[in-house]
Design a protein around this motif. Structure first.
Motif, short mmCIF file in Angstrom:
data_model
loop_
_atom_site.label_atom_id
_atom_site.label_comp_id
_atom_site.label_asym_id
_atom_site.label_seq_id
_atom_site.Cartn_x
_atom_site.Cartn_y
_atom_site.Cartn_z
N VAL A 124 -5.42 5.38 -0.33
CA VAL A 124 -4.51 4.28 -0.01
C VAL A 124 -3.63 4.51 1.17
O VAL A 124 -3.81 3.45 1.95
CB VAL A 124 -3.60 4.32 -1.22
CG1 VAL A 124 -2.35 3.18 -0.99
CG2 VAL A 124 -4.33 3.74 -2.49
N LEU B 188 0.65 -1.25 0.10
CA LEU B 188 0.17 0.13 0.04
C LEU B 188 0.73 1.22 -0.03
O LEU B 188 0.65 2.42 -0.81
CB LEU B 188 -0.94 0.05 1.17
CG LEU B 188 -2.17 -1.13 1.11
CD1 LEU B 188 -2.94 -0.94 2.44
CD2 LEU B 188 -2.88 -0.53 0.02
N ASP C 44 -6.08 3.45 3.96
CA ASP C 44 -6.28 2.35 4.23
C ASP C 44 -4.95 1.61 4.82
O ASP C 44 -5.14 0.75 5.67
CB ASP C 44 -6.32 1.59 2.97
CG ASP C 44 -6.88 0.28 2.87
OD1 ASP C 44 -7.31 -0.23 4.01
OD2 ASP C 44 -6.68 -0.61 1.76
#
Length: 160
Positions: free
Chosen positions: A31, A12, A34
């Motif tokens: 991203v 990620l 996350d």
């Protein structure tokens, strides 16, 4: 510290870096969020977050993230850890962009002090240009010349 030293490879974080490189800031932000949810605020996360904040011109917030990241690196790793160099380089940029020129010069000096061996070939041209500019303003001509030699050697398109 709340942001403990954690060396981790993260797909990620790599994706967020690539997204920032191509200007997909909003997607990079998603991203990174996350990544934070999955793995917390690692040192690498904080550096990536700072890059995102710098892209968004949120320099004070980027500086905070970089300072937290820097505090999490153990003293024994300072200088030898590539992430340490990255933090110093980015701190120099963020300080310069906030017109905190003394702090920028200090961060850039640390960056160049530890930039040795093969890493010299990958010296950041923007960091080189900016520290030379700061040295010239302070009439520190020898230091400006030393950095220019590194800069021009590896970035021939740049004329000092």
């Amino acid at each position: 510290p709340p942001h403990s030293w954690l060396k981790q490879e993260s797909a990620l974080l790599l994706a967020a870096e690539k997204l920032l490189e191509v200007g997909a800031t909003a997607t990079a932000e998603l991203v990174l969020e996350d990544e934070k949810q999955r793995h917390g605020e690692s040192t690498e996360y904080l550096v990536s977050q700072a890059k995102l904040l710098r892209t968004k011109k949120q320099y004070a917030e980027a500086e905070t993230a970089l300072n937290l990241a820097g505090e999490s690196i153990p003293e024994t790793k300072m200088g030898r850890e590539p992430l340490f160099l990255e933090i110093q380089r980015l701190l120099g940029h963020v300080h310069f962009e906030q017109e905190k020129f003394e702090q920028a010069a200090t961060a850039y000096e640390v960056y160049f002090e530890w930039l040795v061996g093969e890493a010299v070939a990958s010296a950041d041209p923007l960091a080189c240009r900016r520290i030379v500019e700061l040295y010239m303003k302070k009439k520190r001509f020898k230091e400006a010349k030393d950095i220019s030699l590194i800069w021009c050697k590896f970035v021939p398109s740049v004329i000092s």
